[in-house]
Design a protein around this motif. Sequence first.
Motif, PDB file in Angstrom:
ATOM      1  N   TRP A 107      41.625  45.892  39.251  1.00  0.00           N
ATOM      2  CA  TRP A 107      41.602  47.007  40.194  1.00  0.00           C
ATOM      3  C   TRP A 107      41.137  46.543  41.570  1.00  0.00           C
ATOM      4  O   TRP A 107      41.652  47.005  42.594  1.00  0.00           O
ATOM      5  CB  TRP A 107      40.706  48.127  39.664  1.00  0.00           C
ATOM      6  N   GLU A 154      44.026  44.828  43.245  1.00  0.00           N
ATOM      7  CA  GLU A 154      45.016  45.817  43.668  1.00  0.00           C
ATOM      8  C   GLU A 154      44.552  46.536  44.929  1.00  0.00           C
ATOM      9  O   GLU A 154      45.340  46.796  45.831  1.00  0.00           O
ATOM     10  CB  GLU A 154      45.272  46.828  42.540  1.00  0.00           C
ATOM     11  N   ARG A 155      43.242  46.862  44.991  1.00  0.00           N
ATOM     12  CA  ARG A 155      42.691  47.516  46.189  1.00  0.00           C
ATOM     13  C   ARG A 155      42.823  46.596  47.393  1.00  0.00           C
ATOM     14  O   ARG A 155      43.010  47.048  48.521  1.00  0.00           O
ATOM     15  CB  ARG A 155      41.209  47.870  45.979  1.00  0.00           C
TER      16      ARG A 155
END
Length: 198
Positions: free
Chosen positions: A94, A97-98
């Motif tokens: 995550w 992805e951020r």
Amino acid sequence: MATGGLEIEQLIMLLARLPGLGPRSARRAVLHLIKKKEGLMIPLSAALDRAVAAVTVCEVCGNVDTRSPCGICADPRRNESGLLIVVEDVADLWALERAGVGAVKYHVLGGVLSPLDGVGPDDLAIDSLVHRAGEFSEIVLAVNATVEGQTTAHYITDRLQGLGVRVTRLAHGVPVGGELDYLDEGTLSQALKARTAI
Ligand code: ZN
């Protein structure tokens, strides 16, 4: 000492087990939920019920999603880069992805090798990584810069040898916005070793 009824105490106990929350914060959160029963507590309870019913672990990469294969694995645009990024935990996936790392795919190991804690290769998603490695042109080992993380990276590199896939790891060094004077010696010497031409 109990400050509320059994149901309230149970809610506090459960919330206190969440990362970043202790008993004190959990008590404050529960009090807030009770005060905002209509606007927050009921929607939260419903959202939890829906999430419990929908959440699943991707059979391909180990990401959590509401479907398997997950949205990332099912996205055909992500095949083009040929890049597979190996991470320890879904939280790392995550984070990447951020950071907008691009059209890549991931593989979640589910931890790192740690003989002291009894974590061996069979406890991590390493066999499945070796199995899918051939689909990619490069595998980036984005494990943490800890002793266990680096041991795991070496082990995986050995396992991937002979498969004809390029294996790389993240650069170690000076953080963006970092000042040299504040860095520890290990980071500084790694940064010098990993220097690049301007
Ligand atoms: Zn997936």
